[in-house]
Scaffold this motif. Structure first.
Motif, PDB file in Angstrom:
ATOM      1  N   VAL A 114       0.843  -1.203   0.000  1.00  0.00           N
ATOM      2  CA  VAL A 114       0.000   0.000   0.000  1.00  0.00           C
ATOM      3  C   VAL A 114       0.874   1.247   0.000  1.00  0.00           C
ATOM      4  O   VAL A 114       0.614   2.207  -0.735  1.00  0.00           O
ATOM      5  N   LEU A 115       1.929   1.255   0.803  1.00  0.00           N
ATOM      6  CA  LEU A 115       2.834   2.412   0.837  1.00  0.00           C
ATOM      7  C   LEU A 115       3.536   2.611  -0.503  1.00  0.00           C
ATOM      8  O   LEU A 115       3.698   3.750  -0.960  1.00  0.00           O
ATOM      9  N   GLU A 116       3.944   1.533  -1.142  1.00  0.00           N
ATOM     10  CA  GLU A 116       4.586   1.645  -2.446  1.00  0.00           C
ATOM     11  C   GLU A 116       3.627   2.183  -3.501  1.00  0.00           C
ATOM     12  O   GLU A 116       4.008   2.980  -4.348  1.00  0.00           O
ATOM     13  N   ARG A 117       2.370   1.765  -3.447  1.00  0.00           N
ATOM     14  CA  ARG A 117       1.384   2.265  -4.416  1.00  0.00           C
ATOM     15  C   ARG A 117       1.089   3.738  -4.199  1.00  0.00           C
ATOM     16  O   ARG A 117       0.836   4.468  -5.141  1.00  0.00           O
ATOM     17  N   GLN A 118       1.139   4.198  -2.941  1.00  0.00           N
ATOM     18  CA  GLN A 118       0.869   5.605  -2.661  1.00  0.00           C
ATOM     19  C   GLN A 118       2.024   6.495  -3.086  1.00  0.00           C
ATOM     20  O   GLN A 118       1.825   7.651  -3.400  1.00  0.00           O
ATOM     21  N   GLN A 119       3.245   5.979  -3.117  1.00  0.00           N
ATOM     22  CA  GLN A 119       4.403   6.779  -3.474  1.00  0.00           C
ATOM     23  C   GLN A 119       4.602   6.885  -4.976  1.00  0.00           C
ATOM     24  O   GLN A 119       5.319   7.746  -5.440  1.00  0.00           O
ATOM     25  N   THR A 120       3.979   6.068  -5.740  1.00  0.00           N
ATOM     26  CA  THR A 120       4.122   6.096  -7.183  1.00  0.00           C
ATOM     27  C   THR A 120       3.229   7.190  -7.753  1.00  0.00           C
ATOM     28  O   THR A 120       2.048   7.261  -7.427  1.00  0.00           O
ATOM     29  N   PRO A 121       3.794   8.043  -8.609  1.00  0.00           N
ATOM     30  CA  PRO A 121       2.943   9.083  -9.195  1.00  0.00           C
ATOM     31  C   PRO A 121       1.879   8.464 -10.097  1.00  0.00           C
ATOM     32  O   PRO A 121       2.140   7.453 -10.753  1.00  0.00           O
ATOM     33  N   PRO A 122       0.692   9.049 -10.138  1.00  0.00           N
ATOM     34  CA  PRO A 122      -0.384   8.473 -10.956  1.00  0.00           C
ATOM     35  C   PRO A 122      -0.082   8.546 -12.451  1.00  0.00           C
ATOM     36  O   PRO A 122      -0.535   7.732 -13.223  1.00  0.00           O
ATOM     37  N   VAL A 123       0.690   9.561 -12.876  1.00  0.00           N
ATOM     38  CA  VAL A 123       1.040   9.733 -14.282  1.00  0.00           C
ATOM     39  C   VAL A 123       2.541   9.922 -14.347  1.00  0.00           C
ATOM     40  O   VAL A 123       3.108  10.708 -13.579  1.00  0.00           O
ATOM     41  N   PRO A 124       3.226   9.243 -15.245  1.00  0.00           N
ATOM     42  CA  PRO A 124       4.662   9.451 -15.331  1.00  0.00           C
ATOM     43  C   PRO A 124       4.970  10.877 -15.784  1.00  0.00           C
ATOM     44  O   PRO A 124       4.175  11.498 -16.484  1.00  0.00           O
ATOM     45  N   PRO A 125       6.112  11.417 -15.402  1.00  0.00           N
ATOM     46  CA  PRO A 125       6.462  12.779 -15.804  1.00  0.00           C
ATOM     47  C   PRO A 125       6.475  12.904 -17.329  1.00  0.00           C
ATOM     48  O   PRO A 125       6.941  12.023 -18.036  1.00  0.00           O
TER      49      PRO A 125
END
Length: 137
Positions: A114-125
């Motif tokens: 869950v923590l890893e999913r929250q740290q990933t940006p929803p859209v790549p730069p």
């Protein structure tokens, strides 16, 4: 037939039955939890669930067979019930501890996911934008 042998047979039947029932219950109800831990990968969740059940059987049935031997001979019906209650009580405690340990470890994996999913940006730069004005100290 010797009452000690009756105690052994009864203990094995009840302990193995309890182990099978707990393993099936954990497998059936834990599959959803494992799928969540593994971020919805159903095939991997089934494989991990099966491996956990096999490990559960090996540890618990190994303990049940090691704990079979009784130090004293069973002399009467009262001794039979007392020996069975102690042995089955310990088996139930071991089953409970194994269950809590499995849930605790899986919950640790789940929290990390869950923590890893929250740290990933929803859209790549998408790129880099230069600042609007020049910087002056």
């Amino acid at each position: 037939m010797d009452l000690t042998v009756v105690a052994y047979i009864t203990y094995l039947l009840i302990s193995v039955g309890l182990t099978v029932w707990v393993a099936r219950t954990l497998s059936r109800n834990g599959r959803i939890f494992i799928a969540d831990v593994l971020q919805g990968d159903e095939k991997l969740a089934d494989a991990v669930n099966h491996l956990l059940v096999v490990g559960f059987y090996l540890v618990n049935l190994g303990f049940v067979t090691l704990y079979l031997r009784s130090a004293e001979a069973v002399a009467d019906a009262r001794g039979l019930f007392e020996a069975l209650s102690v042995k089955l009580g310990v088996v139930l405690l071991v089953l409970g501890v194994m269950h809590l340990l499995n849930v605790w470890v899986l919950n640790k994996f789940r929290r990390r996911g869950v923590l890893e999913r929250q740290q990933t940006p929803p859209v790549p730069p998408q790129g880099w934008t230069a600042p609007a004005g020049a910087w002056r100290p």
